[in-house]
Design an enzyme around this catalytic site. Structure first.
Site, short mmCIF file in Angstrom:
data_model
loop_
_atom_site.label_atom_id
_atom_site.label_comp_id
_atom_site.label_asym_id
_atom_site.label_seq_id
_atom_site.Cartn_x
_atom_site.Cartn_y
_atom_site.Cartn_z
CG HIS A 292 23.36 74.66 75.31
ND1 HIS A 292 22.72 74.38 76.49
CD2 HIS A 292 24.04 73.53 74.98
CE1 HIS A 292 22.98 73.13 76.86
NE2 HIS A 292 23.79 72.59 75.96
CE LYS B 169 20.58 72.36 73.28
NZ LYS B 169 20.82 71.18 72.42
#
Length: 266
Positions: free
Chosen positions: A155, A159
């Site tokens: 990600h 995040k």
């Protein structure tokens, strides 16, 4: 047929802005509130780069839900805010559709109880991309026949939680289909702590956080003489919108909490 009235919390985040565009462009939906703690009194359209839409950002969820009489609240905030937002939605009789990750199964069970008390439905999905849901389902099936597995999820570096909700949901689905196996050598050791990833039910989950990624996951199964890799990539956040749209239109059809979008598709 009346439109579904939708409020969005976390509305000025990257996911929130995609949700706003989806709601505005769907003739079956009506945007009635855009809630974000860092925004106030600015027309949503101006922030999205379009004409004014007549809905201003607000920063108080209680006041917003009291005013707008929403049917559904879509929440893409953070683990610190989501509990309050869900409970506030339930208090005002609003159906929550939640994409915020970081919730534990025990917390979802508690929301299930609260929703049933008010005869409301709620959808909690670690991932709204239809392709990601298929990836998890395929991994679930593969685990019946190839129980040795590792998960790699990648990600963007903003995040906050690791591993991702998608990775955890995938791991839970795999666990339900195989006997627990302690993978790797008995005397295996890490030269750098954490280099083998986090352990879940005997297998490993690895999290990568770098600029340039959106949301990606690969589930790798190993067996004698063969390797099976099941991979999904979201290259833009708009990939999640068909799933969010589906959830908004389905959430009023049931009572209690649904965990995972796979429960809404055949």
């Amino acid at each position: 047929m009346s439109k579904i009235k939708v409020a969005v919390s976390g509305a000025n985040g990257k996911m929130g802005q995609e949700v706003l565009k989806m709601v505005i462009n769907d003739p079956e939906l009506e945007l009635v509130a855009a809630i974000d703690l860092k925004m106030d009194a600015i027309d949503v359209g101006l922030v999205l780069g379009m004409d004014t839409v007549g809905i201003n950002f607000e920063n108080n969820i209680e006041q917003s839900l009291m005013r707008c009489h929403a049917d559904v609240l879509i929440d893409f905030t953070n683990p610190q805010a989501v509990h309050h937002n869900i409970k506030t939605a339930i208090q005002y009789g609003v159906y929550p559709v939640v994409g915020t990750t970081g919730l534990q199964l025990e917390e979802i069970k508690e929301f299930d109880r609260l929703l049933k008390e008010r005869e409301l439905g709620g959808i909690f999905a670690p991932n709204f991309a239809i392709g990601a849901i298929l990836m998890m389902r395929f991994a679930e099936q593969a685990a019946k026949y190839m129980p040795h597995v590792e998960i790699i999820e990648l990600h963007h570096d903003q995040k906050i939680d690791a591993p991702s909700g998608t990775a955890l949901k995938t791991a839970e689905m795999i666990k339900a289909q195989r006997k627990s196996i302690k993978q790797g050598l008995e005397n295996e050791y890490e030269k750098i702590p954490g280099s083998r990833g986090g352990e879940y039910d005997g297998f490993r989950i690895h999290s990568v956080r770098l600029p340039g990624f959106v949301a990606h996951q690969e589930v790798i199964f190993g067996s004698q003489g063969q390797v099976l890799s099941i991979k999904h990539d979201s290259i833009h956040r708009e990939s999640f919108m068909p799933g969010v749209n589906l959830a908004v239109k389905k959430v009023k059809d049931f009572v209690g909490a649904i965990y995972g979008l796979e429960n809404l598709i055949d």
